[in-house]
Design a protein around this motif. Sequence first.
Motif, PDB file in Angstrom:
ATOM      1  N   ARG A  78       0.845  -1.194   0.000  1.00 25.92           N
ATOM      2  CA  ARG A  78       0.000   0.000   0.000  1.00 25.92           C
ATOM      3  C   ARG A  78       0.884   1.248   0.000  1.00 25.92           C
ATOM      4  O   ARG A  78       0.614   2.209  -0.724  1.00 25.92           O
ATOM      5  CB  ARG A  78      -0.943  -0.028   1.204  1.00 25.92           C
ATOM      6  CG  ARG A  78      -1.981   1.083   1.193  1.00 25.92           C
ATOM      7  CD  ARG A  78      -3.049   0.889   2.239  1.00 25.92           C
ATOM      8  NE  ARG A  78      -2.524   1.049   3.583  1.00 25.92           N
ATOM      9  CZ  ARG A  78      -3.259   0.952   4.688  1.00 25.92           C
ATOM     10  NH1 ARG A  78      -4.554   0.668   4.610  1.00 25.92           N
ATOM     11  NH2 ARG A  78      -2.720   1.114   5.879  1.00 25.92           N
ATOM     12  N   ALA A  79       1.949   1.223   0.775  1.00 24.17           N
ATOM     13  CA  ALA A  79       2.884   2.360   0.788  1.00 24.17           C
ATOM     14  C   ALA A  79       3.524   2.558  -0.578  1.00 24.17           C
ATOM     15  O   ALA A  79       3.661   3.695  -1.048  1.00 24.17           O
ATOM     16  CB  ALA A  79       3.961   2.143   1.846  1.00 24.17           C
ATOM     17  N   ARG A  95       0.962   9.076   4.856  1.00 22.51           N
ATOM     18  CA  ARG A  95       0.294   7.781   5.046  1.00 22.51           C
ATOM     19  C   ARG A  95       1.222   6.648   4.623  1.00 22.51           C
ATOM     20  O   ARG A  95       1.282   5.604   5.276  1.00 22.51           O
ATOM     21  CB  ARG A  95      -1.011   7.730   4.257  1.00 22.51           C
ATOM     22  CG  ARG A  95      -1.773   6.444   4.452  1.00 22.51           C
ATOM     23  CD  ARG A  95      -3.156   6.507   3.829  1.00 22.51           C
ATOM     24  NE  ARG A  95      -3.764   5.189   3.828  1.00 22.51           N
ATOM     25  CZ  ARG A  95      -4.732   4.837   3.012  1.00 22.51           C
ATOM     26  NH1 ARG A  95      -5.237   5.706   2.162  1.00 22.51           N
ATOM     27  NH2 ARG A  95      -5.227   3.631   3.061  1.00 22.51           N
ATOM     28  N   ALA A  96       1.962   6.867   3.541  1.00 21.14           N
ATOM     29  CA  ALA A  96       2.934   5.864   3.094  1.00 21.14           C
ATOM     30  C   ALA A  96       3.993   5.642   4.172  1.00 21.14           C
ATOM     31  O   ALA A  96       4.360   4.504   4.473  1.00 21.14           O
ATOM     32  CB  ALA A  96       3.580   6.303   1.780  1.00 21.14           C
ATOM     33  N   ILE A  97       4.461   6.724   4.758  1.00 22.64           N
ATOM     34  CA  ILE A  97       5.465   6.624   5.821  1.00 22.64           C
ATOM     35  C   ILE A  97       4.900   5.854   7.012  1.00 22.64           C
ATOM     36  O   ILE A  97       5.568   4.984   7.582  1.00 22.64           O
ATOM     37  CB  ILE A  97       5.980   8.028   6.215  1.00 22.64           C
ATOM     38  CG1 ILE A  97       6.863   8.576   5.084  1.00 22.64           C
ATOM     39  CG2 ILE A  97       6.725   7.997   7.541  1.00 22.64           C
ATOM     40  CD1 ILE A  97       7.232  10.049   5.222  1.00 22.64           C
ATOM     41  N   ALA A  98       3.649   6.133   7.372  1.00 23.01           N
ATOM     42  CA  ALA A  98       3.017   5.407   8.484  1.00 23.01           C
ATOM     43  C   ALA A  98       2.912   3.909   8.168  1.00 23.01           C
ATOM     44  O   ALA A  98       3.170   3.065   9.044  1.00 23.01           O
ATOM     45  CB  ALA A  98       1.636   5.993   8.784  1.00 23.01           C
ATOM     46  N   ALA A 103       5.195  -1.665   8.791  1.00 22.11           N
ATOM     47  CA  ALA A 103       5.865  -2.821   8.187  1.00 22.11           C
ATOM     48  C   ALA A 103       7.207  -3.078   8.863  1.00 22.11           C
ATOM     49  O   ALA A 103       7.559  -4.227   9.158  1.00 22.11           O
ATOM     50  CB  ALA A 103       6.044  -2.603   6.685  1.00 22.11           C
ATOM     51  N   LEU A 104       7.940  -2.004   9.135  1.00 25.79           N
ATOM     52  CA  LEU A 104       9.254  -2.154   9.763  1.00 25.79           C
ATOM     53  C   LEU A 104       9.143  -2.506  11.245  1.00 25.79           C
ATOM     54  O   LEU A 104      10.042  -3.145  11.793  1.00 25.79           O
ATOM     55  CB  LEU A 104      10.084  -0.883   9.555  1.00 25.79           C
ATOM     56  CG  LEU A 104      10.556  -0.691   8.111  1.00 25.79           C
ATOM     57  CD1 LEU A 104      11.075   0.719   7.893  1.00 25.79           C
ATOM     58  CD2 LEU A 104      11.601  -1.740   7.745  1.00 25.79           C
ATOM     59  N   ALA A 120      10.676   7.586   0.709  1.00 28.44           N
ATOM     60  CA  ALA A 120       9.564   8.384   1.239  1.00 28.44           C
ATOM     61  C   ALA A 120      10.086   9.589   2.015  1.00 28.44           C
ATOM     62  O   ALA A 120       9.580  10.710   1.859  1.00 28.44           O
ATOM     63  CB  ALA A 120       8.680   7.516   2.143  1.00 28.44           C
ATOM     64  N   GLN A 121      11.095   9.379   2.818  1.00 25.55           N
ATOM     65  CA  GLN A 121      11.665  10.488   3.591  1.00 25.55           C
ATOM     66  C   GLN A 121      12.287  11.528   2.659  1.00 25.55           C
ATOM     67  O   GLN A 121      12.221  12.727   2.925  1.00 25.55           O
ATOM     68  CB  GLN A 121      12.698   9.967   4.609  1.00 25.55           C
ATOM     69  CG  GLN A 121      12.105   9.098   5.695  1.00 25.55           C
ATOM     70  CD  GLN A 121      11.191   9.848   6.640  1.00 25.55           C
ATOM     71  OE1 GLN A 121      11.221  11.064   6.741  1.00 25.55           O
ATOM     72  NE2 GLN A 121      10.351   9.107   7.356  1.00 25.55           N
TER      73      GLN A 121
END
Length: 162
Positions: A78-79, A95-98, A103-104, A120-121
């Motif tokens: 999803r990310a 949202r991708a970062i969340a 996941a991590l 993402a960062q």
Amino acid sequence: MNDYKYYLDQAIFDIQDGHYQLAIEKLDESLNIKNDWEIPYFYRAVANQALENFDDAILDYTKALQLNEKMTDAYYNRAKILLSRKDIENPDFNRAIADLEKALELDPNFVEALYAMGAAQKKVENYHKALEYLNRAVELNPDFIHAKALQKLILTKYLNKL
């Protein structure tokens, strides 16, 4: 045939063969029989993602996660959609970062998720944090060329370090 697993198994074979639309139809059959199991939603999301039906894929990953919040790959996939969308004006990078954080949290050594988190960062201009994730990815996989390339790009273009 009235067995949800039969349709699921057939759909997985179809996905492996690149027959994504056929897989979706079989997954729909599986879900018509049993709709309280995350696996068919996950695979339908995979097929929709391959067909670039991103909104449908996101909905199915979300449903799979509602049924099983420990699906590391669903958070990651999803990310990845959110990070790569070019069909919408303002993708939701936070949202991708969340999703990648989750996941991590579930798998701290998920190298691809570390790389995606670095990307993402970078997108949110948090370059030092991006490097932290990329460094960890390279530490786990010293041959990870994409991570090394992104590290170099961030250092030279954004941090003027090399």
